[in-house]
Design a protein around this motif. Structure first.
Motif, short mmCIF file in Angstrom:
data_model
loop_
_atom_site.label_atom_id
_atom_site.label_comp_id
_atom_site.label_asym_id
_atom_site.label_seq_id
_atom_site.Cartn_x
_atom_site.Cartn_y
_atom_site.Cartn_z
N LEU A 190 -16.50 -66.87 -50.84
CA LEU A 190 -17.87 -66.25 -49.90
C LEU A 190 -18.80 -66.48 -50.32
CD1 LEU A 190 -16.84 -63.26 -47.92
CD2 LEU A 190 -15.32 -65.59 -47.85
N SER A 191 -19.68 -67.30 -49.50
CA SER A 191 -21.50 -67.27 -50.03
C SER A 191 -21.66 -66.45 -49.64
CB SER A 191 -21.60 -68.57 -49.20
OG SER A 191 -21.65 -67.86 -47.12
N VAL A 192 -23.08 -65.61 -50.42
CA VAL A 192 -23.76 -64.64 -50.69
C VAL A 192 -24.07 -64.11 -48.61
CG1 VAL A 192 -25.72 -63.89 -51.31
CG2 VAL A 192 -24.34 -65.14 -52.90
N VAL A 193 -24.67 -65.30 -48.09
CA VAL A 193 -24.94 -65.17 -46.88
C VAL A 193 -23.87 -65.18 -46.32
CG1 VAL A 193 -25.34 -66.37 -44.53
CG2 VAL A 193 -26.61 -66.86 -47.25
N ARG A 212 -6.17 -62.73 -46.26
CA ARG A 212 -7.04 -61.87 -45.92
C ARG A 212 -8.06 -62.67 -44.72
NH1 ARG A 212 -5.29 -58.32 -49.87
NH2 ARG A 212 -4.06 -56.73 -48.80
N SER A 213 -8.47 -62.35 -43.95
CA SER A 213 -9.59 -63.04 -43.60
C SER A 213 -11.42 -62.26 -44.38
CB SER A 213 -10.49 -62.78 -41.80
OG SER A 213 -10.64 -60.62 -42.27
N ALA A 214 -12.44 -62.97 -43.76
CA ALA A 214 -13.33 -62.84 -44.52
C ALA A 214 -13.54 -61.08 -44.80
CB ALA A 214 -14.84 -63.15 -44.74
N ASN A 226 -22.62 -61.20 -47.04
CA ASN A 226 -24.05 -60.99 -46.19
C ASN A 226 -23.51 -59.75 -44.94
OD1 ASN A 226 -27.45 -60.24 -44.53
ND2 ASN A 226 -27.06 -58.91 -47.02
N LYS A 227 -23.18 -60.68 -44.18
CA LYS A 227 -23.19 -60.58 -42.63
C LYS A 227 -21.96 -60.08 -43.13
CE LYS A 227 -24.53 -64.95 -40.20
NZ LYS A 227 -24.33 -66.41 -40.57
N VAL A 228 -21.05 -59.66 -43.33
CA VAL A 228 -19.34 -59.23 -43.96
C VAL A 228 -20.02 -57.43 -43.84
CG1 VAL A 228 -17.40 -58.79 -44.51
CG2 VAL A 228 -17.72 -60.99 -43.85
N LEU A 229 -21.08 -57.02 -44.97
CA LEU A 229 -21.78 -56.04 -45.21
C LEU A 229 -21.79 -55.65 -44.01
CD1 LEU A 229 -22.38 -56.48 -48.72
CD2 LEU A 229 -20.78 -54.77 -47.97
N ALA A 249 -13.67 -55.57 -47.26
CA ALA A 249 -13.13 -54.52 -46.81
C ALA A 249 -12.07 -54.10 -48.14
CB ALA A 249 -12.30 -54.38 -45.48
N PHE A 250 -11.78 -54.74 -48.06
CA PHE A 250 -9.78 -54.57 -49.57
C PHE A 250 -10.70 -54.11 -51.04
CE2 PHE A 250 -7.02 -55.40 -53.00
CZ PHE A 250 -5.96 -55.41 -52.20
N LEU A 251 -11.48 -55.07 -51.40
CA LEU A 251 -12.48 -54.89 -52.52
C LEU A 251 -12.95 -54.07 -52.54
CD1 LEU A 251 -12.77 -56.10 -55.53
CD2 LEU A 251 -14.66 -57.42 -54.63
#
Length: 267
Positions: free
Chosen positions: A217-220, A174-176, A223-226, A181-183
């Motif tokens: 993933l990195s936290v940064v 899965r992409s980032a 954060n961008k994904v969220l 989204a899945f989790l």
């Protein structure tokens, strides 16, 4: 005086548990277990309830950040989460943490210690949690006299494997954006099944660091994904609360199809 002796006996058995944890006798009788009122869990026969009551030796109160089970250490107990959240994780030699999965109401912890000489991962309390304590020395009695309960433990282990499988797929394929989204979708689905979500909203005590450590993933980047999911009005997450604003959209984006079964067992 009798209560103090009972606590002392239980504490002597709890060598693998964080020293700051609080161990107490059976405060919640198995016959009055609040999980039995949830439709998601299968009903026990009176005989099974009596055995689980015999099996249970006490309760553990774990505060956020406390170690419940330690990687590399032996464990003499199984635990069922009566309330709260925990997570399983491994530490690499360089100090990086990989969260394997999250544990909610009714989930079983410590089964690995009944098969191997030591735990292959650690378990940490994410929130203030109450756990039922079951000594491993009584486990064989369960297998000998209660095959239905023995099958329940096998079922729970298989479910754990299935959850790990999905996380492996996320990290590998899965992409980032899809991973996050899945989790979120899978944890929300489990919260619904556990009766702690309502109207698209649930208590959600994770931090962005927890998500990052679970998804590689990195936290940064997390954060961008969220922010991206929020801007698309799929979710809203703030102050320990997760709201699913567009469940259909989140399911489609995450390729989510792993529904929690109804009437699942617990010990």
């Amino acid at each position: 005086m009798m209560r103090n002796l009972a606590v002392a006996e239980i504490e002597d058995e709890m060598r693998s548990v964080d020293a700051a944890a609080q161990v107490q006798p059976k405060v919640t009788p198995c016959q009055a277990c609040p999980l039995r009122n949830l439709k998601a869990f299968r009903q026990f026969t009176p005989t099974e309830v009596d055995f689980v009551s015999y099996f249970k030796s006490g309760e553990l109160i774990a505060h956020p950040g406390m170690t419940i089970l330690s990687e590399g250490a032996p464990s003499e107990h199984l635990y069922t989460i009566l309330s709260g959240w925990s997570f399983r994780y491994k530490l690499l030699s360089d100090g990086d943490r990989q969260i394997l999965n999250f544990a909610l109401l009714g989930d079983l912890l410590g089964l690995q210690g009944s098969v191997f000489d030591s735990m292959g991962h650690s378990v940490e309390a994410l929130t203030r949690s109450t756990l039922c304590i079951f000594p491993l020395q009584k486990l064989w009695t369960l297998y000998e006299k209660h095959p239905d309960l023995a099958f329940d433990i096998t079922w729970l282990a298989s479910r754990e494997e299935r959850i790990i499988d999905e996380h492996l797929i996320s990290v590998g394929r899965r992409s980032a954006t899809q991973r996050v989204a899945f989790l979120l979708m899978s944890l929300y689905s489990r919260c619904v099944q556990a009766g702690i979500a309502e109207g698209g909203q649930t208590v959600f005590p994770l931090t962005q660091q927890h998500l990052a450590d679970a998804l590689g993933l990195s936290v940064v980047h997390t954060n961008k994904v969220l922010r991206r999911l929020t801007d698309r009005e799929l979710i809203f997450w703030r102050s320990g609360t997760l709201q699913i604003r567009n469940e259909t959209g989140l399911r489609e984006l995450s390729l989510f199809s792993n529904e929690e079964p109804r009437n699942r067992p617990f010990i």
